[in-house]
Enzyme design. Sequence first.
Site, PDB file in Angstrom:
ATOM      1  N   ALA A 156      35.717   1.860 -24.796  1.00 52.34           N
ATOM      2  CA  ALA A 156      35.488   1.059 -26.010  1.00 52.34           C
ATOM      3  C   ALA A 156      35.197  -0.390 -25.647  1.00 52.34           C
ATOM      4  CB  ALA A 156      36.702   1.138 -26.931  1.00 52.34           C
ATOM      5  N   ARG A 186      36.311  -9.548  -5.261  1.00 53.87           N
ATOM      6  CA  ARG A 186      36.305  -8.189  -4.686  1.00 53.87           C
ATOM      7  C   ARG A 186      35.150  -7.380  -5.286  1.00 53.87           C
ATOM      8  NH1 ARG A 186      40.314  -5.308  -6.740  1.00 53.87           N
ATOM      9  NH2 ARG A 186      41.094  -6.786  -8.280  1.00 53.87           N
ATOM     10  N   ILE A 225      31.029   3.513  -8.739  1.00 49.97           N
ATOM     11  CA  ILE A 225      30.759   2.671  -7.573  1.00 49.97           C
ATOM     12  C   ILE A 225      32.019   2.634  -6.709  1.00 49.97           C
ATOM     13  CG2 ILE A 225      29.920   0.401  -6.816  1.00 49.97           C
ATOM     14  CD1 ILE A 225      27.992   1.927  -8.761  1.00 49.97           C
ATOM     15  N   TYR A 284      39.076   1.589 -22.113  1.00 49.74           N
ATOM     16  CA  TYR A 284      38.072   1.040 -21.197  1.00 49.74           C
ATOM     17  C   TYR A 284      36.669   1.296 -21.749  1.00 49.74           C
ATOM     18  CZ  TYR A 284      35.357   0.256 -16.930  1.00 49.74           C
ATOM     19  OH  TYR A 284      34.428  -0.201 -16.009  1.00 49.74           O
ATOM     20  N   ASP A 328      41.410 -17.423 -15.024  1.00 47.71           N
ATOM     21  CA  ASP A 328      41.595 -16.144 -15.711  1.00 47.71           C
ATOM     22  C   ASP A 328      40.603 -16.144 -16.875  1.00 47.71           C
ATOM     23  OD1 ASP A 328      42.378 -14.135 -17.439  1.00 47.71           O
ATOM     24  OD2 ASP A 328      44.524 -14.488 -17.169  1.00 47.71           O
ATOM     25  N   VAL A 329      39.620 -15.240 -16.831  1.00 45.72           N
ATOM     26  CA  VAL A 329      38.549 -15.296 -17.841  1.00 45.72           C
ATOM     27  C   VAL A 329      39.062 -15.024 -19.255  1.00 45.72           C
ATOM     28  CG1 VAL A 329      36.634 -14.757 -16.262  1.00 45.72           C
ATOM     29  CG2 VAL A 329      37.811 -12.882 -17.470  1.00 45.72           C
ATOM     30  N   GLY A 348      34.910 -12.718 -11.509  1.00 45.09           N
ATOM     31  CA  GLY A 348      35.507 -11.587 -10.781  1.00 45.09           C
ATOM     32  C   GLY A 348      34.795 -11.334  -9.467  1.00 45.09           C
ATOM     33  N   ASN A 392      31.165 -10.299 -14.792  1.00 41.08           N
ATOM     34  CA  ASN A 392      31.510  -9.076 -14.053  1.00 41.08           C
ATOM     35  C   ASN A 392      33.003  -8.751 -14.102  1.00 41.08           C
ATOM     36  OD1 ASN A 392      31.321  -7.110 -11.576  1.00 41.08           O
ATOM     37  ND2 ASN A 392      32.822  -8.664 -11.016  1.00 41.08           N
TER      38      ASN A 392
HETATM   39  P1  NAP Z   1      37.498  -4.333  -8.799  1.00 41.38           P
HETATM   40  O1  NAP Z   1      37.126  -3.959  -7.430  1.00 41.38           O
HETATM   41  O2  NAP Z   1      38.785  -3.868  -9.391  1.00 41.38           O
HETATM   42  O3  NAP Z   1      37.374  -5.919  -8.960  1.00 41.38           O
HETATM   43  C1  NAP Z   1      37.640  -6.507 -10.205  1.00 41.38           C
HETATM   44  C2  NAP Z   1      37.311  -7.975 -10.132  1.00 41.38           C
HETATM   45  O4  NAP Z   1      37.571  -8.547 -11.434  1.00 41.38           O
HETATM   46  C3  NAP Z   1      38.182  -8.721  -9.134  1.00 41.38           C
HETATM   47  O5  NAP Z   1      37.414  -9.686  -8.465  1.00 41.38           O
HETATM   48  C4  NAP Z   1      39.222  -9.395 -10.022  1.00 41.38           C
HETATM   49  O6  NAP Z   1      39.676 -10.643  -9.519  1.00 41.38           O
HETATM   50  C5  NAP Z   1      38.406  -9.667 -11.267  1.00 41.38           C
HETATM   51  N1  NAP Z   1      39.247  -9.898 -12.427  1.00 41.38           N
HETATM   52  C6  NAP Z   1      40.087  -9.028 -13.065  1.00 41.38           C
HETATM   53  N2  NAP Z   1      40.710  -9.628 -14.068  1.00 41.38           N
HETATM   54  C7  NAP Z   1      40.276 -10.917 -14.079  1.00 41.38           C
HETATM   55  C8  NAP Z   1      40.558 -12.043 -14.890  1.00 41.38           C
HETATM   56  N3  NAP Z   1      41.435 -11.963 -15.899  1.00 41.38           N
HETATM   57  N4  NAP Z   1      39.914 -13.195 -14.630  1.00 41.38           N
HETATM   58  C9  NAP Z   1      39.029 -13.300 -13.610  1.00 41.38           C
HETATM   59  N5  NAP Z   1      38.734 -12.265 -12.799  1.00 41.38           N
HETATM   60  C10 NAP Z   1      39.345 -11.088 -13.033  1.00 41.38           C
HETATM   61  O7  NAP Z   1      36.391  -3.795  -9.832  1.00 41.38           O
HETATM   62  P2  NAP Z   1      34.847  -3.450  -9.628  1.00 41.38           P
HETATM   63  O8  NAP Z   1      34.746  -1.985  -9.435  1.00 41.38           O
HETATM   64  O9  NAP Z   1      34.226  -4.360  -8.647  1.00 41.38           O
HETATM   65  O10 NAP Z   1      34.325  -3.747 -11.109  1.00 41.38           O
HETATM   66  C11 NAP Z   1      33.589  -4.905 -11.430  1.00 41.38           C
HETATM   67  C12 NAP Z   1      32.996  -4.722 -12.819  1.00 41.38           C
HETATM   68  O11 NAP Z   1      32.163  -3.554 -12.840  1.00 41.38           O
HETATM   69  C13 NAP Z   1      34.051  -4.509 -13.901  1.00 41.38           C
HETATM   70  O12 NAP Z   1      33.642  -5.143 -15.088  1.00 41.38           O
HETATM   71  C14 NAP Z   1      34.039  -3.001 -14.098  1.00 41.38           C
HETATM   72  O13 NAP Z   1      34.474  -2.629 -15.379  1.00 41.38           O
HETATM   73  C15 NAP Z   1      32.577  -2.697 -13.871  1.00 41.38           C
HETATM   74  N6  NAP Z   1      32.298  -1.308 -13.482  1.00 41.38           N
HETATM   75  C16 NAP Z   1      32.812  -0.796 -12.335  1.00 41.38           C
HETATM   76  C17 NAP Z   1      32.520   0.522 -11.996  1.00 41.38           C
HETATM   77  C18 NAP Z   1      33.037   1.173 -10.758  1.00 41.38           C
HETATM   78  O14 NAP Z   1      32.838   2.396 -10.612  1.00 41.38           O
HETATM   79  N7  NAP Z   1      33.633   0.467  -9.827  1.00 41.38           N
HETATM   80  C19 NAP Z   1      31.695   1.292 -12.833  1.00 41.38           C
HETATM   81  C20 NAP Z   1      31.213   0.718 -13.988  1.00 41.38           C
HETATM   82  C21 NAP Z   1      31.490  -0.584 -14.307  1.00 41.38           C
HETATM   83  P3  NAP Z   1      41.116 -10.891  -8.804  1.00 41.38           P
HETATM   84  O15 NAP Z   1      41.351  -9.751  -7.873  1.00 41.38           O
HETATM   85  O16 NAP Z   1      40.888 -12.191  -8.110  1.00 41.38           O
HETATM   86  O17 NAP Z   1      42.142 -10.985  -9.894  1.00 41.38           O
END
Ligand code: NAP
Length: 246
Positions: A155, A16, A186, A153, A61-62, A13, A88
Amino acid sequence: MKVEMKRVVLVTGASRGIGHAIAKRFCEAGDNVVINYNKTEKPAVELAQKFPNSSLAIRADVSKFDQVETMVDLAQRNFGPINIVVNNAGVALWQLFTEADETEFDRLFSVNVKGVFNVCKATVPQMIKCKTGKIVNISSVWGLVGASCEVLYSASKAAVIGFSKALAKELGPSNITVNCVAPGIIDTDMNGKITKETVEKLKQNTPLARLGKTDEIADAVFFLASDSANYITGQVLGVDGGFVIT
Ligand code: NAP
């Protein structure tokens, strides 16, 4: 003279948000980096173009084991055994529990939990052979304390913590560490739909009174993947401005 081998890092992931910042951090450190993406190709490919000899953008796709296996094969043919995995990739869902259905459950768990399983399944055997490895899984504060309207989410992110703790115990004798980072709120696309009022409330409930930056998560992941963290395993590192203090 000791020849330093380049580390081989897989970040899922990484097109982005947090994953992109993590992949960039490793690229800038001179590591060989696999920049995984699924739907958003351009920024992943652009990052790889900046580090043409040491990075590779690979679509997978993971949630699909065959795609993960193909990605890992390609990565290992290019760079050799993967020593660092950052799980991630993740998806979120804001919905009342009473409105969530089985399809949503399957979608969240297939990416957030099965995705971590798939990537570990494809990479751990080689780490065991090499007797070295570092796995960093991205959970969430909601995996620790739960969030209203984010039951599925929360869970799924709690499952990532349980998975990591158990795997840490199993892989410790093979000199492989498994840790989690639990980010707070974030500033990424994932939170794009949260209202300004909610963001303000979340800031008020955060001792450091602001949202986190993707680079701050990247720094924590980089540390857990480094030799400075050789004696740390099975832990959950909160990077949340103090949002969860136990
Ligand atoms: P984001 O901006 O929505 O980015 C999500 C990333 O995951 C994208 O690069 C997307 O890739 C990828 N992704 C989604 N489904 C996928 C799949 N099936 N296979 C491969 N890649 C996939 O999210 P983020 O905020 O950066 O979050 C990243 C991680 O941190 C996540 O695990 C999220 O749960 C965790 N997190 C985020 C926050 C927050 O506040 N932002 C807080 C706690 C934890 P594509 O666009 O290429 O599909």
